[in-house]
Scaffold this motif. Structure first.
Motif, mmCIF file in Angstrom:
data_model
loop_
_atom_site.group_PDB
_atom_site.id
_atom_site.type_symbol
_atom_site.label_atom_id
_atom_site.label_comp_id
_atom_site.label_asym_id
_atom_site.label_seq_id
_atom_site.Cartn_x
_atom_site.Cartn_y
_atom_site.Cartn_z
ATOM 1 N N ASP A 1 0.833 -1.206 0.000
ATOM 2 C CA ASP A 1 0.000 0.000 0.000
ATOM 3 C C ASP A 1 0.865 1.253 0.000
ATOM 4 O O ASP A 1 0.594 2.206 -0.735
ATOM 5 N N LEU A 2 1.917 1.255 0.820
ATOM 6 C CA LEU A 2 2.821 2.402 0.874
ATOM 7 C C LEU A 2 3.497 2.614 -0.480
ATOM 8 O O LEU A 2 3.551 3.733 -0.986
ATOM 9 N N LEU A 3 4.010 1.541 -1.077
ATOM 10 C CA LEU A 3 4.667 1.663 -2.384
ATOM 11 C C LEU A 3 3.696 2.179 -3.444
ATOM 12 O O LEU A 3 4.064 2.988 -4.316
ATOM 13 N N GLN A 4 2.451 1.737 -3.371
ATOM 14 C CA GLN A 4 1.425 2.177 -4.328
ATOM 15 C C GLN A 4 1.174 3.677 -4.200
ATOM 16 O O GLN A 4 1.128 4.393 -5.210
ATOM 17 N N VAL A 5 1.015 4.162 -2.974
ATOM 18 C CA VAL A 5 0.769 5.594 -2.776
ATOM 19 C C VAL A 5 2.005 6.393 -3.189
ATOM 20 O O VAL A 5 1.897 7.419 -3.871
ATOM 21 N N TYR A 6 3.192 5.926 -2.788
ATOM 22 C CA TYR A 6 4.434 6.610 -3.147
ATOM 23 C C TYR A 6 4.530 6.760 -4.669
ATOM 24 O O TYR A 6 4.829 7.848 -5.175
ATOM 25 N N ALA A 7 4.286 5.678 -5.405
ATOM 26 C CA ALA A 7 4.392 5.711 -6.866
ATOM 27 C C ALA A 7 3.417 6.720 -7.465
ATOM 28 O O ALA A 7 3.747 7.404 -8.441
ATOM 29 N N ASP A 8 2.237 6.843 -6.894
ATOM 30 C CA ASP A 8 1.260 7.805 -7.385
ATOM 31 C C ASP A 8 1.676 9.235 -7.039
ATOM 32 O O ASP A 8 1.671 10.125 -7.889
ATOM 33 N N VAL A 9 2.069 9.449 -5.781
ATOM 34 C CA VAL A 9 2.445 10.779 -5.318
ATOM 35 C C VAL A 9 3.676 11.301 -6.060
ATOM 36 O O VAL A 9 3.755 12.463 -6.421
ATOM 37 N N ARG A 10 4.644 10.435 -6.295
ATOM 38 C CA ARG A 10 5.917 10.839 -6.907
ATOM 39 C C ARG A 10 5.992 10.495 -8.405
ATOM 40 O O ARG A 10 7.072 10.476 -8.983
ATOM 41 N N ALA A 11 4.866 10.253 -9.040
ATOM 42 C CA ALA A 11 4.841 9.785 -10.437
ATOM 43 C C ALA A 11 5.706 10.627 -11.367
ATOM 44 O O ALA A 11 6.432 10.087 -12.203
ATOM 45 N N SER A 12 5.671 11.930 -11.218
ATOM 46 C CA SER A 12 6.430 12.792 -12.133
ATOM 47 C C SER A 12 7.933 12.747 -11.875
ATOM 48 O O SER A 12 8.707 13.255 -12.691
ATOM 49 N N LEU A 13 8.350 12.153 -10.766
ATOM 50 C CA LEU A 13 9.771 12.096 -10.403
ATOM 51 C C LEU A 13 10.372 10.705 -10.507
ATOM 52 O O LEU A 13 11.576 10.532 -10.299
ATOM 53 N N LEU A 14 9.555 9.706 -10.794
ATOM 54 C CA LEU A 14 10.022 8.319 -10.751
ATOM 55 C C LEU A 14 11.141 8.021 -11.740
ATOM 56 O O LEU A 14 11.864 7.038 -11.567
ATOM 57 N N ALA B 1 12.050 1.737 -2.303
ATOM 58 C CA ALA B 1 11.817 0.468 -1.596
ATOM 59 C C ALA B 1 13.052 0.071 -0.792
ATOM 60 O O ALA B 1 12.931 -0.403 0.352
ATOM 61 N N GLU B 2 14.238 0.274 -1.349
ATOM 62 C CA GLU B 2 15.477 -0.020 -0.610
ATOM 63 C C GLU B 2 15.610 0.887 0.606
ATOM 64 O O GLU B 2 15.967 0.433 1.694
ATOM 65 N N ARG B 3 15.322 2.186 0.419
ATOM 66 C CA ARG B 3 15.374 3.131 1.546
ATOM 67 C C ARG B 3 14.366 2.738 2.615
ATOM 68 O O ARG B 3 14.668 2.752 3.814
ATOM 69 N N LEU B 4 13.160 2.379 2.185
ATOM 70 C CA LEU B 4 12.116 1.976 3.120
ATOM 71 C C LEU B 4 12.582 0.781 3.949
ATOM 72 O O LEU B 4 12.404 0.755 5.169
ATOM 73 N N ASP B 5 13.187 -0.198 3.307
ATOM 74 C CA ASP B 5 13.663 -1.379 4.032
ATOM 75 C C ASP B 5 14.713 -0.996 5.069
ATOM 76 O O ASP B 5 14.721 -1.534 6.176
ATOM 77 N N ARG B 6 15.588 -0.055 4.739
ATOM 78 C CA ARG B 6 16.577 0.428 5.722
ATOM 79 C C ARG B 6 15.891 1.168 6.856
ATOM 80 O O ARG B 6 16.195 0.978 8.030
ATOM 81 N N HIS B 7 14.945 2.033 6.504
ATOM 82 C CA HIS B 7 14.275 2.857 7.512
ATOM 83 C C HIS B 7 13.457 2.017 8.487
ATOM 84 O O HIS B 7 13.386 2.352 9.673
ATOM 85 N N THR B 8 12.819 0.948 8.006
ATOM 86 C CA THR B 8 12.019 0.129 8.928
ATOM 87 C C THR B 8 12.894 -0.523 9.996
ATOM 88 O O THR B 8 12.394 -0.868 11.067
ATOM 89 N N ALA B 9 14.183 -0.667 9.722
ATOM 90 C CA ALA B 9 15.103 -1.253 10.700
ATOM 91 C C ALA B 9 15.691 -0.206 11.646
ATOM 92 O O ALA B 9 16.348 -0.559 12.632
ATOM 93 N N ASP B 10 15.455 1.079 11.371
ATOM 94 C CA ASP B 10 15.996 2.146 12.219
ATOM 95 C C ASP B 10 15.233 2.221 13.536
ATOM 96 O O ASP B 10 14.039 1.892 13.597
ATOM 97 N N PRO B 11 15.898 2.698 14.600
ATOM 98 C CA PRO B 11 15.233 2.815 15.908
ATOM 99 C C PRO B 11 14.014 3.732 15.847
ATOM 100 O O PRO B 11 14.048 4.767 15.189
ATOM 101 N N GLY B 12 12.964 3.320 16.509
ATOM 102 C CA GLY B 12 11.774 4.153 16.625
ATOM 103 C C GLY B 12 10.969 4.308 15.346
ATOM 104 O O GLY B 12 10.143 5.213 15.252
ATOM 105 N N PHE B 13 11.147 3.409 14.372
ATOM 106 C CA PHE B 13 10.402 3.524 13.115
ATOM 107 C C PHE B 13 8.904 3.457 13.376
ATOM 108 O O PHE B 13 8.426 2.636 14.145
ATOM 109 N N GLU B 14 8.170 4.330 12.701
ATOM 110 C CA GLU B 14 6.706 4.290 12.726
ATOM 111 C C GLU B 14 6.182 4.818 11.399
ATOM 112 O O GLU B 14 6.707 5.786 10.848
#
Length: 177
Positions: free
Chosen positions: A19-32, A43-56
């Motif tokens: 769902d997050l990737l879907q919204v991101y792709a729509d929101v950032r469509a002109s920059l993809l 997606a790679e950044r997201l995977d790193r961020h989910t492992a960071d302390p205090g991710f929400e």
């Protein structure tokens, strides 16, 4: 327009991630087409961020359709977030943990409806950090995006030098409450 907000921490379910990737792709469509914004890089950044302390992550849904999101994590004194600033920070500035909002995005039909602010505020609610920060491209929306953040109480405190894949960003901060 009623938007349901769902909170996610540490590990994202495959459905929430999609769902997050879907919204991101729509929101950032002109920059993809740009390397720093392409879906695979995000997606790679997201995977790193989910492992960071205090991710929400807070995802907003309207009738089951994902329409917006905001996510961030805690940054401590030695975090690389601080080291990327263009100007030296005042002594003690990084001593207290802060929430770094890494991404905010809302699909076009929900912009200007207060949805982004509700998602943002839901992300901040209940956080232990006393301050929240984010980075913004001052040219985004001809400066409108930065003005929205200023209206939400953020103030510029530094910049991040550009990289080959991204523009110079303005670092903004405010209290979490």
């Amino acid at each position: 327009m009623t938007v349901e907000l769902r909170h996610h921490t540490t590990t994202l379910s495959p459905e929430a991630r999609q769902d997050l990737l879907q919204v991101y792709a729509d929101v950032r469509a002109s920059l993809l087409h740009l390397p720093n914004y392409c879906l695979a890089t995000f997606a790679e950044r997201l995977d790193r961020h989910t492992a960071d302390p205090g991710f929400e992550l807070v995802l907003g849904y309207d009738g089951g359709l994902p329409v917006g999101y905001a996510y961030g994590n805690t940054v401590e004194a030695g975090d690389r977030y601080w080291k990327r600033m263009a100007e030296p920070l005042p002594h003690g500035f990084t001593d207290a943990p802060a929430l770094a909002v890494k991404e905010i995005g809302v699909r076009t039909p929900w912009r200007g409806t207060g949805t982004a602010r509700r998602i943002h505020d839901a992300l901040l609610a209940g956080r232990a950090e006393g301050r929240v920060m984010l980075m913004v491209n001052p040219l985004a929306g001809d400066g409108r995006v930065q003005r929205v953040y200023e209206a939400w109480g953020y103030r510029a405190f530094n910049t991040q030098p550009p990289t080959p894949d991204s523009p110079r960003l303005t670092a903004m901060i405010r209290p979490t409450r």
